[in-house]
Design a protein around this motif. Sequence first.
Motif, short mmCIF file in Angstrom:
data_model
loop_
_atom_site.label_atom_id
_atom_site.label_comp_id
_atom_site.label_asym_id
_atom_site.label_seq_id
_atom_site.Cartn_x
_atom_site.Cartn_y
_atom_site.Cartn_z
N ASP A 1 0.83 -1.22 0.00
CA ASP A 1 0.00 0.00 0.00
C ASP A 1 0.86 1.26 0.00
O ASP A 1 0.60 2.20 -0.76
N ARG A 2 1.88 1.31 0.85
CA ARG A 2 2.72 2.50 0.95
C ARG A 2 3.57 2.69 -0.31
O ARG A 2 3.80 3.82 -0.72
N GLN A 3 4.02 1.61 -0.88
CA GLN A 3 4.79 1.74 -2.12
C GLN A 3 3.92 2.34 -3.24
O GLN A 3 4.39 3.18 -4.00
N LYS A 4 2.67 1.91 -3.29
CA LYS A 4 1.75 2.47 -4.29
C LYS A 4 1.43 3.93 -3.97
O LYS A 4 1.47 4.79 -4.85
N LYS A 5 1.11 4.20 -2.71
CA LYS A 5 0.68 5.54 -2.31
C LYS A 5 1.78 6.58 -2.47
O LYS A 5 1.53 7.69 -2.94
N TYR A 6 3.00 6.23 -2.08
CA TYR A 6 4.08 7.20 -2.08
C TYR A 6 5.10 7.01 -3.21
O TYR A 6 6.05 7.78 -3.31
N TRP B 1 7.22 4.63 -3.48
CA TRP B 1 8.48 4.14 -2.95
C TRP B 1 8.95 2.94 -3.75
O TRP B 1 8.15 2.12 -4.20
N GLY B 2 10.25 2.79 -3.85
CA GLY B 2 10.84 1.66 -4.56
C GLY B 2 11.35 0.60 -3.60
O GLY B 2 10.92 0.50 -2.45
N LYS B 3 12.30 -0.16 -4.07
CA LYS B 3 12.87 -1.28 -3.31
C LYS B 3 13.62 -0.84 -2.05
O LYS B 3 13.65 -1.56 -1.06
N SER B 4 14.22 0.33 -2.10
CA SER B 4 15.06 0.75 -0.99
C SER B 4 14.29 0.94 0.32
O SER B 4 14.88 0.88 1.40
N VAL B 5 12.98 1.14 0.24
CA VAL B 5 12.21 1.31 1.47
C VAL B 5 12.24 0.04 2.31
O VAL B 5 12.26 0.10 3.55
#
Length: 147
Positions: A52-57, A59-63
């Motif tokens: 969800d957060r990767q989609k929302k913000y 974010w890539g793999k590094s998160v």
Amino acid sequence: MAKKKLSFLNKNYKSFLKEIKTKILSARISAARRINKKLIKLYWDIGRTIVDRQKKYGWGKSVIEKLAEDLKLEFENAEGFSSRNLWYMRCFYLEYCAEPILQQLVAEIPWGHNILIFTKVKDGKAREYYLKSAYELGWSRNVLLNQ
């Protein structure tokens, strides 16, 4: 008199001990299953939150790498939050989020079994078979791998 009491204990003690051991083992198994269900739910929730957060913000793999580092600092003695395992949680959620029947089954088996199944088996019916069999037949991870 003491010998009579000891003799009495010897006759019934073995069945008494067996009964107590059975109760202890049953309680331990029950507790382990409850803990496993909670852990699987936690891993599901973490995987869902990552997605969800990767989609929302955006974010890539590094998160995931950063999250693993920070969790290790916060929970020094806890296992299970390595970047590799966080990736598994993410994949776990993505593999089963559209499969309600399989979602119910995954909580019944250990995390290692789940990883083995969702990384090696891609067909939904086959996954269902392995999930059910691992639970109902009590397969170890090695037995599951050989199946």
